[in-house]
Design an enzyme around this catalytic site. Structure first.
Site, mmCIF file in Angstrom:
data_model
loop_
_atom_site.group_PDB
_atom_site.id
_atom_site.type_symbol
_atom_site.label_atom_id
_atom_site.label_comp_id
_atom_site.label_asym_id
_atom_site.label_seq_id
_atom_site.Cartn_x
_atom_site.Cartn_y
_atom_site.Cartn_z
ATOM 1 C CG ASP A 233 45.966 36.872 37.932
ATOM 2 O OD1 ASP A 233 45.449 36.265 37.132
ATOM 3 O OD2 ASP A 233 45.763 37.877 38.695
ATOM 4 C CD1 TRP A 234 44.616 33.653 31.456
ATOM 5 C CD2 TRP A 234 44.963 32.937 33.781
ATOM 6 N NE1 TRP A 234 44.265 32.300 31.667
ATOM 7 C CE2 TRP A 234 44.356 32.088 33.018
ATOM 8 C CE3 TRP A 234 45.286 32.531 35.133
ATOM 9 C CZ2 TRP A 234 44.163 30.633 33.663
ATOM 10 C CZ3 TRP A 234 44.976 31.431 35.345
ATOM 11 C CH2 TRP A 234 44.479 30.496 34.886
#
Length: 491
Positions: A233-234
């Protein structure tokens, strides 16, 4: 299989630094290219209920500057359809939009379990039921990937709240872990093999998901046979070297060259076996090669909006209908009440927020279908406090009418990514309005727009309740179809 063979051949020609460079993105949305080997940069972008392609690749999660795309019903709505074919069709339709905008991977679907009804991101997830989540996710993935566009099944795993999501530790007994929190992921992966799986921010059994060997390798690959790429995930990466050794292939977004350099140095120092780096580089390369099979496309906006409208109607849930008040008919005297009838709540807030093509409103749609009605605002969209003047006006409009349609639910500020709800209540302004109108007219229909569970203290005082959840940009057209009998609520 030919992509895997080609990926191995290309990685064999790469320098150590080139291999390490592939393990993180180029910027916020693009993967790195290796021009001398003919390996282009590809774009990934947010979904899952439509395409959120930003106009720039800056490191900015802003939601204002996006390419317009059709906003389909959110996962909380679509799951109510229990309809694999509908999910496959919506996935395929979004895949067509990805092709037009040259997007290689859509970052979705999200299938985290609704452990608590208060989770601010529940609107992005299908269900409390892992069996339903797994099968619907598989159908959606199958639809998107039928267009030569990849998906990223997320957020793996046990990411069930927004509060402290970067640090919270999900701890549970093994049976619960397997039967509830992993089962949906397992089902989708075994049925369809998404191109990628996105790890979550949180810790699981004390270790961050982005460097959790048991999650990323033992279970995902060794037990379930996942063949694709694992992406963070970012901003979820904590220790990049440990992440690589435990099964995290790609870090997103690009945060400078430090992590790439760290990986290369760890290989030189013998901390990481070169085979481990080769494996990650091969998976990234294979993903880039697969994306080259995607054919250009120009989609038909009108057709896509019609699918969004039908999907919203198919996902609607009729909670109550005393005396067969619904469906209504265009004849007779009606009242339409509530600010949501003019400005609907149709999607959630956060990284999934799409810039829609065109948002329908119920007043126009009902009018187009021949319903004659009087309108009252009922509440101020931006305020939770009841406005007695607006309520009095709504009661005046409702009195003596054959049927009253009240549009209510949860405003944007009540549920979003990054925070959880504090309670299950709707705004007092909405509740007071419904209570007051139901005292002056017994034929009240309430249409609910919300992304999660809500308390209905007035449920026994109205005759009909139609739950639309967050039904996408064409939800108001779907509501008109449902209220006037052009479609059935089959959710």
């Amino acid at each position: 299989m030919h992509h895997l063979k080609k990926a191995r051949e290309l990685v064999a020609q790469m320098t150590l630094l080139e291999k390490a460079s592939l393990c993180s993105g180029k910027d916020f949305w693009y993967l790195k290219s290796i021009d001398r080997l003919g390996l282009p940069s590809i774009m990934v972008t947010d979904g899952p209920h439509g395409l959120r392609k930003q106009l720039s690749s800056s490191e900015d999660l802003g939601i204002s500057e996006n390419f317009p795309a059709v906003c389909f019903p959110t996962a909380c709505a679509l799951a109510c359809s229990f309809d694999r074919e509908l999910l496959r069709e919506v996935g395929s339709t979004i895949g067509e939009e990805c092709r037009q905008e040259e997007v290689a991977v859509l970052l979705g679907p999200g299938i985290n379990i609704k452990r608590s009804p208060l989770c601010g991101r529940n609107f992005e997830y299908y269900s409390e039921d892992p069996h339903l989540s797994g099968h619907l996710a598989a159908a959606f993935i199958d639809g998107v990937q039928s267009q030569g566009v990849g998906t990223s099944l997320k957020h793996y795993a046990a990411n069930n709240q927004e509060k402290r999501r970067l640090t919270v530790d999900a701890v549970m007994d093994e049976r619960t872990f397997r039967e509830i929190y992993l089962a949906g992921f397992e089902c989708a992966i075994k049925l369809v093999q998404p191109w990628s799986v996105m790890c979550s921010y949180n810790r699981v059994f004390g270790e961050h998901a982005s460097q959790n060997e048991r999650l990323l390798t033992s279970i995902l690959r060794n037990e379930w046979g996942f063949k694709g790429l694992v992406v963070s995930d970012w901003g979820a990466v904590v220790d990049r070297v440990k992440g690589l050794t435990t099964g995290l292939d790609l870090e997103m977004p690009h945060l400078g060259t430090a992590h790439d350099d760290r990986i290369a140095q760890a290989v030189k120092d013998g901390i990481i076996a070169v085979e481990v780096l080769d494996r990650a580089a091969q998976r990234v390369t294979e993903l880039i090669l697969r994306a080259q099979d995607r054919k250009p496309y120009k989609y038909n906006i009108k057709k896509h909006r019609a699918i969004a409208r039908r999907a919203a109607a198919r996902s609607a849930v009729l909670l109550k209908n005393e005396g067969n008040l619904l469906p209504g008919s265009p004849g007779g005297r009606a009242a339409v009440i509530g600010a949501f009838a003019r400005i609907p709540r149709y999607q959630g807030t956060g990284s999934s927020r799409i810039t829609p093509i065109q948002v329908d409103n119920a007043c126009d749609e009902l009018n187009a279908m021949g319903l004659e009605f009087e309108y009252a605002e009922g509440y101020r969209e931006e305020s939770d406090l009841p406005d007695e003047t607006l309520i009095a006006e709504a009661c005046r409009v409702a009195a003596g009418k054959d049927v009253v349609y009240i549009f209510a639910g949860l405003p944007d500020r009540y549920e979003a990514e990054t925070f959880d709800r504090e309670n299950l209540a709707m705004p007092q302004s909405h509740n007071n309005l419904i209570e007051a109108v139901s005292r002056v007219n017994e034929n009240v229909v309430v249409i609910l727009y919300c992304g999660g569970v809500v308390e209905l203290p007035w449920a026994d005082k109205v005759k009909a309740i139609l739950l639309m959840h967050l039904g996408g940009e064409a939800v108001s057209g779907a509501v008109a179809d449902l209220l006037l009998g052009k479609a059935n609520p089959t959710g």
